[in-house]
Scaffold this active site. Structure first.
Site, mmCIF file in Angstrom:
data_model
loop_
_atom_site.group_PDB
_atom_site.id
_atom_site.type_symbol
_atom_site.label_atom_id
_atom_site.label_comp_id
_atom_site.label_asym_id
_atom_site.label_seq_id
_atom_site.Cartn_x
_atom_site.Cartn_y
_atom_site.Cartn_z
ATOM 1 N N LEU A 35 50.570 37.672 44.806
ATOM 2 C CA LEU A 35 49.247 37.109 44.543
ATOM 3 C C LEU A 35 49.300 36.175 43.340
ATOM 4 O O LEU A 35 49.059 34.986 43.439
ATOM 5 C CB LEU A 35 48.251 38.250 44.292
ATOM 6 C CG LEU A 35 46.892 37.855 43.719
ATOM 7 C CD1 LEU A 35 46.113 37.007 44.712
ATOM 8 C CD2 LEU A 35 46.085 39.083 43.296
ATOM 9 N N ASP A 36 49.615 36.727 42.199
ATOM 10 C CA ASP A 36 49.738 35.990 40.943
ATOM 11 C C ASP A 36 50.914 36.590 40.183
ATOM 12 O O ASP A 36 50.758 37.603 39.501
ATOM 13 C CB ASP A 36 48.447 36.111 40.137
ATOM 14 C CG ASP A 36 48.526 35.429 38.775
ATOM 15 O OD1 ASP A 36 49.570 34.821 38.466
ATOM 16 O OD2 ASP A 36 47.556 35.525 38.012
ATOM 17 N N PRO A 37 52.110 36.029 40.370
ATOM 18 C CA PRO A 37 52.408 34.746 40.995
ATOM 19 C C PRO A 37 52.561 34.847 42.515
ATOM 20 O O PRO A 37 53.035 35.853 43.031
ATOM 21 C CB PRO A 37 53.736 34.362 40.366
ATOM 22 C CG PRO A 37 54.428 35.679 40.178
ATOM 23 C CD PRO A 37 53.338 36.645 39.792
ATOM 24 N N ASP A 73 48.523 31.974 44.147
ATOM 25 C CA ASP A 73 48.036 30.970 43.193
ATOM 26 C C ASP A 73 48.903 29.719 43.232
ATOM 27 O O ASP A 73 48.400 28.589 43.240
ATOM 28 C CB ASP A 73 47.973 31.556 41.781
ATOM 29 C CG ASP A 73 49.298 32.146 41.306
ATOM 30 O OD1 ASP A 73 50.214 32.325 42.140
ATOM 31 O OD2 ASP A 73 49.419 32.436 40.104
#
Length: 400
Positions: free
Chosen positions: A91-93, A96
């Protein structure tokens, strides 16, 4: 854990193997050598060990974690082995990066330039479950979450580099967010954002900031934990696995330097003093969990029916050849399923799984160590996550 592994083995028809990656490198190497692909979801410090085994046996590997400097040192060895190792696929990273690169590449196709890029993301309990002084419950690595505020951060704002010191002073960098007002969010910068000028290919950007989202009040309460020493880069001897059980009261007495036999009102006064008279921070430490397990007892999403959510907002300033400035916003909000997969599990697991299948099916031909920055990788994943219910929205406004 052994029972869980056995249950997963039966449910998904897999052959589970238990090993200590950090101490059984020979067993790890022999296991990796027989695989078509390795997916490493271990703590980030162990990824380089897995990567070295993959390099030795010329086996492809993917992970959801950051490509750390230690992993980056293996880049030439990965290239020499002729294999593919893809990191930052969660997700993050992860998402994004993919949403950013899709926007950036489309802007470049029409001759536009990126003047600013600001991205905030947070894994949170659903609002109805943010029922503790931190307004937070863990949906991923507790150590990763807590130590994040101890790390320095750097970002670019209107052409000036801003450095943020982690630890007690991190509260100075916390900013209230004005979007999704019903969620009452706050944010703080995360790691080094300036490096993304090169990674994303946007040297024209005068503002580059990547940050973390939390419910308002989180930062202040957590800052109290830092003041007391509950969050510290150094190991606390009394909390070693082989140490005698410690009560919450005994731990706090030790941290504020008073006798463990002190009365509660004396302890409260000492804690209050160390917190510099902050009642909000005092409330956050007044609960009474088992000291060794305060993270689990106090904050983990575990009660039946509890669910989490993730919130991400990317904002771009895009200058078009006509001179007009496009302010583009991308929003991603995902809720976990009651008694099912969490939002964090879906938004980290699905992109990683999709990349794994793409690599196995030959959709990804690139070799070397990389993140999901090319259209060959991010394009299919962003399209396929929609079919899994992970939907993002975009909105643009144009100013002369």
């Amino acid at each position: 854990m052994k029972n869980q592994i056995e249950q997963l083995g039966k449910k998904y028809n897999i052959n589970p193997v238990s090993l200590y990656v950090g101490k059984q490198e020979v067993k790890l190497s022999s296991l990796v050598a027989t695989q078509d692909l390795v997916i490493s979801l271990l703590p980030y410090v162990l990824h380089p060990l897995v990567a070295k085994a993959c390099i030795a046996s010329k086996v492809n590997m993917i992970t959801a974690s950051y490509i750390t400097p230690v992993l980056k040192e293996l880049e030439k060895s990965v290239e020499d082995a002729g294999i593919t190792i893809i990191g930052e696929l969660g997700l993050d990273p992860g998402l994004d990066h993919m949403l950013a690169m899709e926007t950036i590449d489309k802007a470049k196709e029409v001759g536009a330039t990126i003047e600013s890029y600001v991205s905030y993301c947070g894994g949170l309990p659903a609002p109805e479950h943010s029922d503790n002084p931190l307004r937070y419950k863990f949906s991923w690595s507790p150590v990763g979450v807590l130590m994040n505020i101890m790390q320095p951060a750097t970002y670019l704002l209107n052409g000036k580099v801003v450095n943020v010191v982690g630890g007690v002073s991190f509260l100075d960098s916390v900013t209230p967010m004005d979007y999704f007002p019903g969620l009452n969010l706050e944010s703080y910068p995360n790691r080094d954002s300036t490096k993304y000028a090169e990674i994303y290919g946007i040297p024209s950007a005068h503002t580059l900031l990547r940050g973390t989202l939390r419910y308002k009040g989180y930062a202040k309460a957590l800052n109290g934990f830092v003041k007391l020493g509950l969050i510290n880069r150094d190991a606390f001897p009394a909390l070693r696995p082989d140490a005698n059980p410690l009560s919450w009261k005994e731990l706090l007495c030790d941290l504020v330097g008073i006798s463990s036999s002190s009365k509660c009102d004396v302890l409260k006064e000492a804690v209050f003093k160390k917190l510099e008279g902050d009642n909000t921070q005092l409330e956050a430490v007044e609960c009474q969990p088992r000291a060794k397990y305060w993270i689990n007892d106090y904050l983990v999403l575990s009660s039946p029916g509890e669910k989490d959510m993730i919130v991400m907002r990317d904002n771009f300033g895009i200058r078009h050849p006509s001179g007009h400035l496009e302010n583009k916003t991308i929003d991603l909000v995902v809720y976990g399923d009651v008694n099912g997969f969490s939002a964090m599990a879906k938004t980290v697991g699905l992109p990683t799984a999709m990349a794994a299948k793409m690599l196995l099916d030959g959709e990804i031909q690139a070799k070397g160590l990389m993140g999901p920055f090319s259209k060959e990788i991010y394009g299919p994943i962003l399209e396929r996550i929609k079919a899994e219910g992970i939907m993002y929205t975009t909105q643009s406004t144009i100013t002369p």
